[in-house]
Design an enzyme around this catalytic site. Structure first.
Site, PDB file in Angstrom:
ATOM      1  N   GLN A  68       0.510  -1.374  -0.445  1.00  0.00           N
ATOM      2  CA  GLN A  68       0.157  -0.326   0.341  1.00  0.00           C
ATOM      3  C   GLN A  68       0.489   1.532  -0.181  1.00  0.00           C
ATOM      4  OE1 GLN A  68      -3.899   2.188   2.648  1.00  0.00           O
ATOM      5  NE2 GLN A  68      -3.057   0.253   3.590  1.00  0.00           N
ATOM      6  N   SER A  69       1.922   1.898   0.886  1.00  0.00           N
ATOM      7  CA  SER A  69       2.328   2.816   0.908  1.00  0.00           C
ATOM      8  C   SER A  69       3.160   2.692  -0.129  1.00  0.00           C
ATOM      9  CB  SER A  69       3.430   2.705   2.012  1.00  0.00           C
ATOM     10  OG  SER A  69       4.934   1.538   1.200  1.00  0.00           O
ATOM     11  N   ASP A 124      11.530 -10.824 -13.634  1.00  0.00           N
ATOM     12  CA  ASP A 124      11.840 -11.116 -12.465  1.00  0.00           C
ATOM     13  C   ASP A 124      13.770 -10.864 -12.079  1.00  0.00           C
ATOM     14  OD1 ASP A 124      14.199 -12.522 -10.823  1.00  0.00           O
ATOM     15  OD2 ASP A 124      13.334 -14.455 -11.571  1.00  0.00           O
ATOM     16  N   LYS A 126      15.763 -10.811 -10.079  1.00  0.00           N
ATOM     17  CA  LYS A 126      16.942 -11.780 -10.102  1.00  0.00           C
ATOM     18  C   LYS A 126      17.515 -12.816 -10.972  1.00  0.00           C
ATOM     19  CE  LYS A 126      16.063 -11.730  -5.212  1.00  0.00           C
ATOM     20  NZ  LYS A 126      14.942 -12.178  -4.844  1.00  0.00           N
ATOM     21  N   ASN A 147       9.157  -0.013  -1.605  1.00  0.00           N
ATOM     22  CA  ASN A 147       9.022   0.108  -0.326  1.00  0.00           C
ATOM     23  C   ASN A 147       9.470  -1.759  -0.023  1.00  0.00           C
ATOM     24  OD1 ASN A 147       6.578  -0.756  -1.531  1.00  0.00           O
ATOM     25  ND2 ASN A 147       5.974  -0.890   0.364  1.00  0.00           N
ATOM     26  N   ARG A 155      20.115  -6.463  -2.958  1.00  0.00           N
ATOM     27  CA  ARG A 155      20.234  -7.777  -2.870  1.00  0.00           C
ATOM     28  C   ARG A 155      19.818  -7.884  -4.754  1.00  0.00           C
ATOM     29  NH1 ARG A 155      18.133  -8.358   2.873  1.00  0.00           N
ATOM     30  NH2 ARG A 155      16.176  -8.713   1.316  1.00  0.00           N
ATOM     31  N   GLU A 190       0.650  -0.528   8.053  1.00  0.00           N
ATOM     32  CA  GLU A 190      -0.090   0.154   8.894  1.00  0.00           C
ATOM     33  C   GLU A 190       0.880   0.179  10.059  1.00  0.00           C
ATOM     34  OE1 GLU A 190      -1.712   2.151   7.160  1.00  0.00           O
ATOM     35  OE2 GLU A 190      -1.566   3.012   9.073  1.00  0.00           O
ATOM     36  N   ASP A 219       0.590   3.910   5.812  1.00  0.00           N
ATOM     37  CA  ASP A 219       0.772   3.384   4.728  1.00  0.00           C
ATOM     38  C   ASP A 219       0.442   4.490   3.659  1.00  0.00           C
ATOM     39  OD1 ASP A 219       1.908   0.902   5.465  1.00  0.00           O
ATOM     40  OD2 ASP A 219      -0.188  -0.062   5.025  1.00  0.00           O
ATOM     41  N   GLY A 298      -8.244  20.524  18.629  1.00  0.00           N
ATOM     42  CA  GLY A 298      -7.592  22.614  19.395  1.00  0.00           C
ATOM     43  C   GLY A 298      -8.031  22.284  20.334  1.00  0.00           C
ATOM     44  N   GLY A 299      -8.368  24.347  19.898  1.00  0.00           N
ATOM     45  CA  GLY A 299      -8.754  24.504  21.198  1.00  0.00           C
ATOM     46  C   GLY A 299     -10.309  25.035  21.429  1.00  0.00           C
TER      47      GLY A 299
HETATM   48  N1  COA Z   1      11.348 -10.565  -9.087  1.00  0.00           N
HETATM   49  C1  COA Z   1      12.184 -11.480  -8.104  1.00  0.00           C
HETATM   50  N2  COA Z   1      12.235 -11.123  -7.195  1.00  0.00           N
HETATM   51  C2  COA Z   1      11.363 -10.372  -7.199  1.00  0.00           C
HETATM   52  C3  COA Z   1      10.457  -8.493  -7.234  1.00  0.00           C
HETATM   53  C4  COA Z   1      10.903  -9.302  -8.903  1.00  0.00           C
HETATM   54  N3  COA Z   1      10.141  -8.437  -9.526  1.00  0.00           N
HETATM   55  N4  COA Z   1      10.459  -8.357  -7.028  1.00  0.00           N
HETATM   56  C5  COA Z   1      10.355  -8.672  -5.567  1.00  0.00           C
HETATM   57  N5  COA Z   1      11.410  -9.372  -5.351  1.00  0.00           N
HETATM   58  C6  COA Z   1      11.432 -10.148  -3.707  1.00  0.00           C
HETATM   59  C7  COA Z   1      12.832  -9.368  -3.187  1.00  0.00           C
HETATM   60  O1  COA Z   1      13.664  -9.478  -4.279  1.00  0.00           O
HETATM   61  C8  COA Z   1      12.709  -9.965  -2.029  1.00  0.00           C
HETATM   62  O2  COA Z   1      13.657 -11.235  -1.858  1.00  0.00           O
HETATM   63  P1  COA Z   1      14.696 -11.521  -1.022  1.00  0.00           P
HETATM   64  O3  COA Z   1      13.933 -11.166   0.307  1.00  0.00           O
HETATM   65  O4  COA Z   1      15.291 -12.525  -1.087  1.00  0.00           O
HETATM   66  O5  COA Z   1      15.674 -10.381  -1.896  1.00  0.00           O
HETATM   67  C9  COA Z   1      11.530 -10.457  -1.848  1.00  0.00           C
HETATM   68  O6  COA Z   1      10.207 -10.684  -2.616  1.00  0.00           O
HETATM   69  C10 COA Z   1      10.411  -9.540  -0.821  1.00  0.00           C
HETATM   70  O7  COA Z   1      10.303  -8.577  -0.890  1.00  0.00           O
HETATM   71  P2  COA Z   1       9.872  -8.109   0.768  1.00  0.00           P
HETATM   72  O8  COA Z   1       9.945  -6.345   0.452  1.00  0.00           O
HETATM   73  O9  COA Z   1      10.480  -8.557   2.291  1.00  0.00           O
HETATM   74  O10 COA Z   1       8.589  -8.430   0.592  1.00  0.00           O
HETATM   75  P3  COA Z   1       7.654  -9.570   2.124  1.00  0.00           P
HETATM   76  O11 COA Z   1       6.370  -9.447   1.743  1.00  0.00           O
HETATM   77  O12 COA Z   1       8.396 -10.644   3.060  1.00  0.00           O
HETATM   78  O13 COA Z   1       7.362  -7.465   3.411  1.00  0.00           O
HETATM   79  C11 COA Z   1       6.932  -5.069   3.637  1.00  0.00           C
HETATM   80  C12 COA Z   1       6.414  -6.791   2.706  1.00  0.00           C
HETATM   81  C13 COA Z   1       5.587  -4.188   3.473  1.00  0.00           C
HETATM   82  C14 COA Z   1       6.595  -5.800   5.361  1.00  0.00           C
HETATM   83  C15 COA Z   1       8.987  -5.543   3.383  1.00  0.00           C
HETATM   84  O14 COA Z   1       8.689  -5.450   1.974  1.00  0.00           O
HETATM   85  C16 COA Z   1       8.964  -3.745   4.243  1.00  0.00           C
HETATM   86  O15 COA Z   1       9.040  -3.445   5.015  1.00  0.00           O
HETATM   87  N6  COA Z   1       8.532  -2.641   3.779  1.00  0.00           N
HETATM   88  C17 COA Z   1       8.861  -1.290   3.656  1.00  0.00           C
HETATM   89  C18 COA Z   1       7.688  -0.692   4.308  1.00  0.00           C
HETATM   90  C19 COA Z   1       6.036  -0.538   4.069  1.00  0.00           C
HETATM   91  O16 COA Z   1       6.224  -0.327   3.211  1.00  0.00           O
HETATM   92  N7  COA Z   1       5.434  -1.470   4.882  1.00  0.00           N
HETATM   93  C20 COA Z   1       4.527  -0.866   4.745  1.00  0.00           C
HETATM   94  C21 COA Z   1       3.695  -1.783   2.933  1.00  0.00           C
HETATM   95  S1  COA Z   1       2.453  -1.283   2.717  1.00  0.00           S
END
Ligand code: COA
Length: 479
Positions: A68-69, A124, A126, A147, A155, A190, A219, A298-299
């Site tokens: 979302q963010s 992809d 990677k 985000n 990475r 969030e 978010d 507020g006041g």
């Molecule tokens: N191709 C290949 N890999 C991809 C990709 C793509 N197009 N897009 C994403 N990925 C991979 C990332 O490289 C990552 O892999 P790694 O950890 O092995 O390096 C993986 O997907 C997951 O990314 P991640 O951000 O860790 O997702 P998550 O689902 O585990 O966590 C959040 C989600 C929101 C908790 C986390 O992204 C976060 O804390 N973000 C920052 C704060 C934020 O915005 N939070 C609010 C979200 S609304």
């Protein structure tokens, strides 16, 4: 021969003279143009208002956001006219496409309402070929927005150093849960941010536990902050010619929105917070800003009051503010004209210990009318009130449709749905609110038209597996 040379020389001289005359002719005009526009900016467009393009036309965003963010931020930039290219994992996409699904097999409203007006490409990140495509995108775009969890972008090989080397003008904008410090490596959603940013401890009723709010201040609130950071960095780039990093931590974003509570924290050192109803009730304050229920921040004291029909309608309520300048009008309306001169009620300080009684009395009056009748009656006297609108009422509200704040768009998979359009209205920039893209809908188009890949290249990319989901392992032969 000599005469021809002479003639040629004379001609060259006259051309040079003419061209220098031309330059001279132009010279006086330039400073005048500068003076007219200030700072050497272009002259004001002669096109009619709203026909000179959109505010962010020409800005290309490499959108690596999810959930979302980040998507809130890039959707706003897209509404403003930026070309937002959302990069998604082949076969999977943004995780929200499949979360809270209401129509089987179709992109959820969670996704569609946060990704309007964007294009989607699957890569992809990677895969070696995927990395090559991403590098091309970095070279072509103005801003990368992400985000991911801390460290995820690095990475993928997309460190700031790498990006800056490929495209020194690129702005790299990130949302993270926390800024640098003890929690910088944490993943955050969030409500984590609402709690860590000071909102939850100051929301709810004094007697109850901390509460999170329905508005997504962690978010969407941080996404909004990030959008401002990006536009500021784009503006600075006009002067410096270079990009920079933009970071918005969700904890910081929430605190920014809860700043009045940090104000109250500091006021506590100088005595009780007299506008909090607990002051009137004689309840002592502790060491930290307390939860204030529905007290106004507020006041001008305020509270939520019942209206006609509250027994059956959970939203038959109105927020009523006893603003000092209209106190006399309030007393007349609620049938308490004597309060205007009664020493216990006539002044704001005298009213503070009696707010409960005052609001109970006003409520006896608001309960005789619907929330809309209360609103009509009060607004005639400039008394500020806020009807508690349900989401159903908001969805049906025609004035919000008319301004483009609520927009109906048509989706090839799920049909028509409502989305929130751009809440920021610009008088010379039309809004661009379109449906969200299907997963990878624009992959081909972006590879060819934005990145300049040929038919042969595209065929090779397709074969490489960089833009398609990995093959599922073949099922074992039945024995
Ligand atoms: N191709 C290949 N890999 C991809 C990709 C793509 N197009 N897009 C994403 N990925 C991979 C990332 O490289 C990552 O892999 P790694 O950890 O092995 O390096 C993986 O997907 C997951 O990314 P991640 O951000 O860790 O997702 P998550 O689902 O585990 O966590 C959040 C989600 C929101 C908790 C986390 O992204 C976060 O804390 N973000 C920052 C704060 C934020 O915005 N939070 C609010 C979200 S609304």
């Amino acid at each position: 021969m000599a005469t021809r040379k002479k003639a040629a020389k004379a001609k060259a001289k006259s051309v040079a003279k003419k061209s220098s005359r031309k330059v001279l002719k132009f010279k006086p005009k330039r400073p005048a143009a500068k003076a007219a526009s200030g700072n050497g900016l272009p002259r004001p467009s002669s096109k009619p208002w709203g026909q000179a393009g959109r505010a962010l036309d020409g800005v290309k965003i490499l959108d690596f956001t999810h959930v979302q963010s980040g998507p809130t931020c890039t959707q706003l930039l897209a509404y403003m006219g930026a070309d937002v290219i959302k990069v998604e994992r082949p076969g999977v996409g943004d995780i929200t496409r499949g979360q809270l699904r209401d129509v089987k097999g179709q992109d959820s409203l969670y996704f569609t309402m946060l990704n309007g007006s964007k294009r989607s490409i699957t890569i992809d990140s990677k895969h070696p070929k995927g990395k090559e495509i991403l590098d091309r995108l970095v070279k072509q775009c103005d801003v990368l927005v992400e985000n991911f969890a801390p460290g995820a972008l690095d990475r993928m090989g997309l460190t700031f150093e790498h990006i800056n080397k490929l495209n020194p003008r690129m702005i790299v904008a990130s949302v993270k849960g926390f800024g640098p410090g003890p929690y910088e490596d944490c993943k955050v959603y969030e409500n984590v941010a609402q709690c860590a940013g000071g909102s939850a401890s100051t929301t709810g009723f004094r007697e109850g536990p901390p509460l999170v709010t329905g508005a997504q201040i962690g978010d969407s609130g941080t996404g909004l902050h990030l959008a401002l950071g990006i536009v500021s960095a784009l503006f600075q780039r006009l002067r410096t010619g270079r990009g920079q990093k933009v970071l918005c931590a969700m904890q910081d974003g929430v605190l920014n929105l809860a700043r009045v509570k940090l104000r109250d924290q500091q006021r506590l050192a100088h005595g009780p917070l007299s506008e909090y109803s607990q002051f009137g009730e004689g309840v002592a304050f502790g060491k930290a800003t307390p939860r204030a229920g529905n007290d106004s921040g507020g006041g001008q004291p305020g509270w939520i009051l019942k209206c006609k029909g509250w027994e059956n309608d959970p939203d038959a309520y109105i927020y009523f503010i006893t603003q000092a300048p209209v106190w006399g009008a309030i007393c007349d309306l609620i049938g308490k004209p004597e309060w205007k001169t009664d020493a216990d009620f006539a002044t704001p300080p005298a009213r503070l210990p009696r707010l409960r009684l005052i609001f109970d009395t006003i409520e006896q009056w608001t309960m005789t009318m619907t929330k809309f009748e209360v609103m009509d009656t009060c607004n005639k006297h400039d008394i500020p009130v806020g009807p508690i609108l349900s989401m159903k009422e908001i969805a049906d509200e025609q004035s919000l449709r008319a301004t483009g704040t609520v927009v109906e768009v048509d989706h090839p998979g799920r049909g028509k749905y409502l989305t929130v359009g751009n809440p920021i209205k610009l008088s010379d920039s039309p809004q661009d609110v379109r449906r969200s893209p299907l997963l990878g809908e624009h992959t081909d188009e972006i590879l060819r038209k934005v990145l300049g890949y040929s038919d042969k290249d595209v065929a090779e990319i397709k074969m490489s597996g960089a833009i398609t989901p990995p093959e599922k392992p073949a099922k074992a032969e039945a024995a």
